[in-house]
Design an enzyme around this catalytic site. Structure first.
Site, PDB file in Angstrom:
ATOM      1  N   SER A 144      19.766   7.567  47.765  1.00 24.81           N
ATOM      2  CA  SER A 144      20.554   7.659  46.521  1.00 24.81           C
ATOM      3  C   SER A 144      19.631   7.406  45.323  1.00 24.81           C
ATOM      4  O   SER A 144      18.580   6.764  45.475  1.00 24.81           O
ATOM      5  CB  SER A 144      21.647   6.589  46.541  1.00 24.81           C
ATOM      6  N   TYR A 157      25.594  -1.781  48.184  1.00 20.94           N
ATOM      7  CA  TYR A 157      25.212  -0.374  48.355  1.00 20.94           C
ATOM      8  C   TYR A 157      23.768  -0.155  47.885  1.00 20.94           C
ATOM      9  O   TYR A 157      22.956   0.447  48.593  1.00 20.94           O
ATOM     10  CB  TYR A 157      26.177   0.515  47.566  1.00 20.94           C
ATOM     11  N   LYS A 161      20.412   1.076  50.050  1.00 18.06           N
ATOM     12  CA  LYS A 161      19.633   2.285  49.767  1.00 18.06           C
ATOM     13  C   LYS A 161      18.172   1.944  49.419  1.00 18.06           C
ATOM     14  O   LYS A 161      17.270   2.725  49.722  1.00 18.06           O
ATOM     15  CB  LYS A 161      20.300   3.105  48.659  1.00 18.06           C
TER      16      LYS A 161
HETATM   17  P1  NDP Z   1      31.850  10.985  52.027  1.00 13.66           P
HETATM   18  O1  NDP Z   1      32.680   9.744  52.028  1.00 13.66           O
HETATM   19  O2  NDP Z   1      32.496  12.272  51.649  1.00 13.66           O
HETATM   20  O3  NDP Z   1      31.165  11.182  53.449  1.00 13.66           O
HETATM   21  C1  NDP Z   1      30.681  10.116  54.198  1.00 13.66           C
HETATM   22  C2  NDP Z   1      30.488  10.591  55.631  1.00 13.66           C
HETATM   23  O4  NDP Z   1      29.956   9.499  56.401  1.00 13.66           O
HETATM   24  C3  NDP Z   1      31.794  10.998  56.269  1.00 13.66           C
HETATM   25  O5  NDP Z   1      31.580  12.121  57.085  1.00 13.66           O
HETATM   26  C4  NDP Z   1      32.174   9.801  57.123  1.00 13.66           C
HETATM   27  O6  NDP Z   1      32.898  10.237  58.261  1.00 13.66           O
HETATM   28  C5  NDP Z   1      30.791   9.294  57.538  1.00 13.66           C
HETATM   29  N1  NDP Z   1      30.812   7.890  57.909  1.00 13.66           N
HETATM   30  C6  NDP Z   1      31.044   6.831  57.102  1.00 13.66           C
HETATM   31  N2  NDP Z   1      31.024   5.699  57.817  1.00 13.66           N
HETATM   32  C7  NDP Z   1      30.787   6.050  59.110  1.00 13.66           C
HETATM   33  C8  NDP Z   1      30.669   5.339  60.330  1.00 13.66           C
HETATM   34  N3  NDP Z   1      30.785   4.023  60.378  1.00 13.66           N
HETATM   35  N4  NDP Z   1      30.422   6.042  61.459  1.00 13.66           N
HETATM   36  C9  NDP Z   1      30.297   7.395  61.426  1.00 13.66           C
HETATM   37  N5  NDP Z   1      30.393   8.120  60.304  1.00 13.66           N
HETATM   38  C10 NDP Z   1      30.640   7.459  59.161  1.00 13.66           C
HETATM   39  O7  NDP Z   1      30.633  10.643  51.066  1.00 13.66           O
HETATM   40  P2  NDP Z   1      29.316  11.468  50.674  1.00 13.66           P
HETATM   41  O8  NDP Z   1      29.305  12.789  51.293  1.00 13.66           O
HETATM   42  O9  NDP Z   1      29.185  11.364  49.235  1.00 13.66           O
HETATM   43  O10 NDP Z   1      28.194  10.543  51.344  1.00 13.66           O
HETATM   44  C11 NDP Z   1      27.160  11.068  52.162  1.00 13.66           C
HETATM   45  C12 NDP Z   1      25.878  10.309  51.874  1.00 13.66           C
HETATM   46  O11 NDP Z   1      25.489  10.566  50.529  1.00 13.66           O
HETATM   47  C13 NDP Z   1      25.998   8.803  52.018  1.00 13.66           C
HETATM   48  O12 NDP Z   1      24.854   8.286  52.662  1.00 13.66           O
HETATM   49  C14 NDP Z   1      26.060   8.337  50.572  1.00 13.66           C
HETATM   50  O13 NDP Z   1      25.562   7.024  50.429  1.00 13.66           O
HETATM   51  C15 NDP Z   1      25.153   9.354  49.903  1.00 13.66           C
HETATM   52  N6  NDP Z   1      25.318   9.452  48.453  1.00 13.66           N
HETATM   53  C16 NDP Z   1      26.504   9.872  47.903  1.00 13.66           C
HETATM   54  C17 NDP Z   1      26.647   9.935  46.527  1.00 13.66           C
HETATM   55  C18 NDP Z   1      27.909  10.377  45.859  1.00 13.66           C
HETATM   56  O14 NDP Z   1      28.013  10.257  44.601  1.00 13.66           O
HETATM   57  N7  NDP Z   1      28.883  10.913  46.553  1.00 13.66           N
HETATM   58  C19 NDP Z   1      25.534   9.569  45.632  1.00 13.66           C
HETATM   59  C20 NDP Z   1      24.346   9.152  46.326  1.00 13.66           C
HETATM   60  C21 NDP Z   1      24.252   9.114  47.672  1.00 13.66           C
HETATM   61  P3  NDP Z   1      34.158   9.491  58.946  1.00 13.66           P
HETATM   62  O15 NDP Z   1      34.884   8.726  57.885  1.00 13.66           O
HETATM   63  O16 NDP Z   1      34.941  10.616  59.539  1.00 13.66           O
HETATM   64  O17 NDP Z   1      33.550   8.619  59.988  1.00 13.66           O
END
Ligand code: NDP
Length: 261
Positions: A144, A157, A161
């Site tokens: 991030s 968070y 990161k």
């Molecule tokens: P989402 O919440 O849309 O997606 C997160 C994904 O991670 C989901 O598919 C969720 O699936 C999965 N996940 C979360 N916890 C678990 C777990 N314990 N086991 C398995 N799967 C898990 O968020 P983003 O797409 O935005 O996030 C994706 C990445 O991008 C993350 O690492 C986030 O930190 C990073 N990021 C996002 C930003 C933003 O502004 N959106 C900015 C900077 C970085 P499920 O719940 O089905 O398990």
């Protein structure tokens, strides 16, 4: 870091049920990768798999919590049994948490570190034997902008990161003699479910959201970076501005950010 083709490559994407991981799985499939996708929500993964196979792609799904060792083993075993190996590991699964440090309990810090850092580290360790034998092997860690400059009210968070940044930097040099590349992706505000899925989401500060980019944009930039052999990208212009400002005048930025504390 070498240029690579993703056609016919074997790739794992964690956290593929929504947001960046979902868009990245579709983009990788378009580039010709064969996929193992994982997350906890089975229905979302089934939809994703349908979309990929409808376009002639190959995909296997593993439903489970990435913090569980059994889930991680199943993900890697699936790549081995379905495709005979692994070329690309995308550590994307992640979550946020909002609110002041002093008002949170130890569990919030532990959960965020478990998902964003320890699971990513152990997923990587488990995948290394297969990656060593892979074609143009690559680890992609979704970090991030906040892995470069921390903000108030999301300390857990940011800390997770920063840990991903440190792990990736060290690992990149360790793995260089083995021919395994490490790409770090540092998204900024991206329109996904991240903000509603975060722990204590109601505490989210009123950050400007109008600069937000789409998950598809981040996925496109990530796949381009994978193909081009980049070491790190930040697909968010305002993130680059903030990181530069932090280098030039960190105290000034502290004062500006105090409004969100
Ligand atoms: P989402 O919440 O849309 O997606 C997160 C994904 O991670 C989901 O598919 C969720 O699936 C999965 N996940 C979360 N916890 C678990 C777990 N314990 N086991 C398995 N799967 C898990 O968020 P983003 O797409 O935005 O996030 C994706 C990445 O991008 C993350 O690492 C986030 O930190 C990073 N990021 C996002 C930003 C933003 O502004 N959106 C900015 C900077 C970085 P499920 O719940 O089905 O398990």
């Amino acid at each position: 870091m070498s240029r690579r083709t993703l056609q016919n490559s074997r790739a794992i994407v964690t956290g593929a049920s929504s947001g960046i991981g979902h868009a990245l799985a579709l983009e990788l499939a378009r580039a010709g990768a064969r996929l193992v996708v994982s997350a906890r929500r089975a229905d979302r993964l089934a939809h994703l798999a349908q979309a990929i196979t409808a376009h002639g792609g190959e995909v296997r799904s593993v439903v489970g919590d990435v913090t569980e060792p059994a889930t991680r083993e199943q993900i890697v075993d699936t790549a081995h049994s379905a495709y005979g190996g692994l070329d690309v590991l995308v550590n994307n699964a992640g979550m946020g948490a909002f609110g002041r440090f002093e008002q949170a309990d130890a569990q919030r810090l532990r959960r965020v570190m478990e998902v964003n850092f320890f699971a990513l580290a152990e997923m990587t360790r488990l995948a290394l034997p297969l990656l060593k034998q892979g074609n143009q092997p690559l680890i992609v860690n979704i970090s991030s902008v906040l892995g470069h400059r921390a903000l108030p009210q999301c300390l857990e968070y940011c800390a997770s990161k920063f840990a991903v940044q440190g792990l990736s930097e060290s690992l990149r040099v360790e793995l260089r003699p083995l021919g395994i590349d490490v790409l770090v992706v540092c998204p900024g505000t991206t329109q996904t479910e991240f903000f509603t899925q975060s722990l204590d989401a109601e505490n989210k500060p009123d950050w400007p959201q109008h600069f937000a980019v789409t998950a598809e944009y981040v996925a496109r930039k990530t796949v381009q970076a994978m193909q081009a052999g980049r070491r790190e990208i930040m697909p968010f212009a305002w993130g680059k501005v903030m990181v530069w400002l932090n280098r030039l005048a960190p105290s000034l930025l502290d004062r500006y950010l105090a409004r969100y504390a």
